[in-house]
Structure formats: structure tokens, C-alpha cells
Design a protein around this motif. Structure first.
Motif, PDB file in Angstrom:
ATOM      1  N   UNK A   1      -3.639  15.603   0.628  1.00 21.59           N
ATOM      2  CA  UNK A   1      -2.771  15.094  -0.438  1.00 21.59           C
ATOM      3  C   UNK A   1      -1.342  14.872   0.036  1.00 21.59           C
ATOM      4  N   UNK A   2      -1.217  14.480   1.282  1.00 23.59           N
ATOM      5  CA  UNK A   2       0.082  14.088   1.829  1.00 23.59           C
ATOM      6  C   UNK A   2       0.302  12.621   1.478  1.00 23.59           C
ATOM      7  N   UNK A   3       1.397  12.262   0.815  1.00 22.59           N
ATOM      8  CA  UNK A   3       1.656  10.846   0.514  1.00 22.59           C
ATOM      9  C   UNK A   3       1.586  10.009   1.788  1.00 22.59           C
ATOM     10  N   UNK A   4       0.797   8.944   1.730  1.00 22.29           N
ATOM     11  CA  UNK A   4       0.449   8.189   2.925  1.00 22.29           C
ATOM     12  C   UNK A   4       0.769   6.710   2.729  1.00 22.29           C
ATOM     13  N   UNK A   5       1.362   6.098   3.761  1.00 20.65           N
ATOM     14  CA  UNK A   5       1.718   4.677   3.679  1.00 20.65           C
ATOM     15  C   UNK A   5       1.326   3.950   4.955  1.00 20.65           C
ATOM     16  N   UNK A   6       1.187   2.642   4.814  1.00 18.70           N
ATOM     17  CA  UNK A   6       0.936   1.750   5.946  1.00 18.70           C
ATOM     18  C   UNK A   6       2.097   0.770   6.002  1.00 18.70           C
ATOM     19  N   UNK A   7       2.684   0.602   7.182  1.00 17.60           N
ATOM     20  CA  UNK A   7       3.811  -0.320   7.343  1.00 17.60           C
ATOM     21  C   UNK A   7       3.556  -1.192   8.563  1.00 17.60           C
ATOM     22  N   UNK A   8       3.247  -2.461   8.330  1.00 13.73           N
ATOM     23  CA  UNK A   8       2.950  -3.379   9.419  1.00 13.73           C
ATOM     24  C   UNK A   8       3.991  -4.487   9.492  1.00 13.73           C
ATOM     25  N   UNK A   9       4.304  -4.903  10.706  1.00 14.17           N
ATOM     26  CA  UNK A   9       5.253  -6.000  10.912  1.00 14.17           C
ATOM     27  C   UNK A   9       4.593  -7.356  10.694  1.00 14.17           C
ATOM     28  N   UNK A  10       3.286  -7.366  10.473  1.00 11.01           N
ATOM     29  CA  UNK A  10       2.536  -8.611  10.309  1.00 11.01           C
ATOM     30  C   UNK A  10       2.931  -9.353   9.037  1.00 11.01           C
ATOM     31  N   UNK A  11       2.602 -10.639   9.004  1.00 11.83           N
ATOM     32  CA  UNK A  11       2.686 -11.419   7.775  1.00 11.83           C
ATOM     33  C   UNK A  11       1.394 -11.200   6.993  1.00 11.83           C
ATOM     34  N   UNK A  12       1.408 -11.526   5.715  1.00 10.54           N
ATOM     35  CA  UNK A  12       0.274 -11.211   4.849  1.00 10.54           C
ATOM     36  C   UNK A  12      -1.021 -11.888   5.294  1.00 10.54           C
ATOM     37  N   UNK A  13      -0.939 -13.170   5.672  1.00  9.03           N
ATOM     38  CA  UNK A  13      -2.148 -13.893   6.085  1.00  9.03           C
ATOM     39  C   UNK A  13      -2.802 -13.220   7.285  1.00  9.03           C
ATOM     40  N   UNK A  14      -1.987 -12.863   8.272  1.00 13.49           N
ATOM     41  CA  UNK A  14      -2.494 -12.192   9.464  1.00 13.49           C
ATOM     42  C   UNK A  14      -3.061 -10.818   9.114  1.00 13.49           C
ATOM     43  N   UNK A  15      -2.376 -10.102   8.243  1.00 11.57           N
ATOM     44  CA  UNK A  15      -2.822  -8.768   7.824  1.00 11.57           C
ATOM     45  C   UNK A  15      -4.203  -8.835   7.181  1.00 11.57           C
ATOM     46  N   UNK A  16      -4.410  -9.801   6.305  1.00  9.84           N
ATOM     47  CA  UNK A  16      -5.693  -9.919   5.612  1.00  9.84           C
ATOM     48  C   UNK A  16      -6.832 -10.211   6.585  1.00  9.84           C
ATOM     49  N   UNK A  17      -6.552 -11.025   7.609  1.00  2.29           N
ATOM     50  CA  UNK A  17      -7.565 -11.322   8.627  1.00  2.29           C
ATOM     51  C   UNK A  17      -7.940 -10.045   9.379  1.00  2.29           C
TER      52      UNK A  17
END
Length: 281
Positions: free
Chosen positions: A128-144
Motif C-alpha cells: 500500500x505504498x502510493x505508486x506512480x509511473x513517470x515516462x518521458x514518452x509521448x502518449x502515442x508511443x506509450x500506448x504502443x
């Protein structure tokens, strides 16, 4: 903060630094943020192989890991012009980017998790540690990139916050600037008391610089195929793999223990203290 690296003996793996007592140097963690590329999933090899497919087809020139490190770095779109110039490619930077991403889309279907990635994400979620994802990608690339991982990266499944910095209008500067991680910290339902209570997992030079500039602690898992030596001196802890991570170093329960029922309570209390302090000011 001094560079902390794992050392191995014949039977055990220990952690030390020249001050002795690693646990005395590391600050307790209340929030965790993961980078995506090269940290949780092995996209770096896909980028390199995709670029190689294009340069071999056009010029019969190999795109090596050194080229990946020196030219592409962590941002293909930003550095496409440099690659086109260095390789003398007969196409525009945008066309090169499009062709590489076309090859990338084919390769990404088989991309695996990095060793230990699933286990460590599920561990923090279970605690139950608050967890996040932070990517430098653009959304289109991230979804792929996440398309064949089922619901693992779906908002709320494991990650309370997902920040896609590449085309987020609220983030003025991408990594290596601190903006992406500062923005991510602000999006937690109960933000951290201090940025140093946030633990970031990164693999790249830009990512480490971004996390440290944001005031967070940073565990670096550098890709040995890429020259990351310039960044390791800034990382809080350097590991060969996520499988080496020992939660106890950051005052967290071991992997073998059950749910940390106090984690949410601590996070809420810290946030309450922040609110009270700000109100008094």
C-alpha cells in the motif's frame, strides 16, 4: 549523497559505502515512482534494433549500442536529426523517426518485463505504498509500448498516478529537468511530506538527473549495453537488476512479510502535517 553500489561475495550480496552502515544514510520512503523504458520493460533493445533495421536497409550501416548511447540517447524524436546527419541518411528526420517507430511497433509485441519488474511493482502495491509511473514518452508511443501487457499499466491497477511527460502541456521541460518528477509527486492523492521521501527507479542518465534534481532518492539500474557511467555518481543506489533491491534499506518491510497496514496511515498523517503547517503559515 555518496554513491552506493552492491558488492558481491561468494555466498551473499551486501551493500556498503565508505561511511559504513548503508541503512543509516538512506531516508525512509513513503512514495515510489517508476520510469518505464529500460526500467520496467526492455524497450531499449527495441529502439536500437528498430533503428538498425532502418540504417541497414538504407545505407547498409549498423546502428550499434554505442550509437544508441551517443546519438539516440533516451529521446528518438528529439535526436532523429542528429542520427540522420551522422549516418548521412537520404531522408528527413521526421521520415526517419516514422520509419523507426514503424519497425519499433513490430518489435514491441515481444518486449519482456525487465528482470524483477513485476515482482517489485506488486510488492509496493501489496504494501500500500502510493505508486506512480513517470515516462518521458509521448502518449502515442506509450500506448504502443504497453499494448501487450494486458491491464498491468491500466490506471488504478497498480499505479495510482501515471504521468506521460512527452506531450503533457503542464510539463514545460522533460527529463533531465526535474519537472516530470515534481509534477508526478504533486498528483498523488496524499503528496509526500518531502521530495526526499520519494524513491524513484531509473535506468538512464537523463532519468537519474531528473529524479535527483527533483529532490528524490533514486535507485539506478543502468543498462550495461549503454554508457551510463556519468550518471551513477548521482544515484542514491546503483543495482545490476531490480532483483537486487532490498526494501529494508529504505525502512520498508521485506519481500517475505505481509501487508504493511501502516503505510497508508503514515502517508495520510504526513499529508495532514503538511496541511496544518501550511495553514499556520
Amino acid at each position: 549523497m555518496a554513491l552506493l553500489t552492491p558488492t558481491e561475495s561468494s555466498n551473499t550480496r551486501t551493500f556498503s559505502d565508505f561511511n559504513g552502515g548503508l541503512a543509516n544514510l538512506l531516508i525512509p520512503v513513503t512514495h515510489v515512482i517508476f520510469d518505464l523504458d529500460g526500467t520496467l520493460i526492455d524497450t531499449e533493445s527495441c529502439y536500437k534494433d528498430a533503428a538498425n533495421a532502418v540504417t541497414m536497409r538504407l545505407m547498409n550501416k549498423e546502428f550499434t549500442w554505442k550509437n544508441k548511447s551517443d546519438l539516440m540517447k533516451t529521446n528518438l524524436r528529439k535526436n532523429s536529426a542528429l542520427i540522420v546527419e551522422k549516418f548521412g541518411l537520404p531522408l528527413s528526420p521526421q521520415k526517419f523517426y516514422n520509419e523507426v517507430m514503424s519497425e519499433f511497433a513490430k518489435l514491441i509485441k515481444n518486449v519482456p518485463f525487465m528482470p524483477g519488474a513485476e515482482k517489485i511493482v506488486k510488492y509496493f502495491h501489496r504494501q500500500r505504498i502510493p505508486l506512480a509511473l513517470c515516462t518521458a514518452s509521448a502518449n502515442e508511443s506509450f500506448q504502443v509500448k504497453i499494448s501487450h501487457f494486458g491491464d498491468f499499466f491500466s490506471p488504478g491497477k497498480y499505479f495510482d498516478v501515471i504521468v506521460i511527460a512527452g506531450n503533457n502541456s503542464e510539463i514545460k521541460r522533460n527529463k533531465p529537468a526535474p519537472d516530470p518528477y515534481l509534477f508526478t509527486m504533486s498528483k498523488f492523492a496524499n503528496p509526500p511530506l518531502k521530495s526526499e521521501n520519494v524513491l524513484v527507479f531509473e535506468d538512464s542518465v537523463d532519468g537519474v538527473n531528473s529524479a535527483i534534481a527533483a529532490g528524490a532518492q533514486c535507485v539506478m539500474v543502468p543498462d550495461t549495453r549503454v554508457d551510463n557511467e556519468n550518471a551513477t555518481s548521482k544515484a542514491t543506489l546503483v543495482l545490476k537488476s531490480l532483483e537486487q533491491f532490498d526494501p529494508k534499506l529504505f525502512s520498508l518491510p521485506s519481500f517475505s512479510l505481509g501487508v504493511n497496514k501502516s503505510a497508508n496511515i503514515i502517508t495520510v498523517l504526513l499529508s495532514m502535517f503538511i496541511s496544518i503547517a501550511l495553514f499556520k503559515v
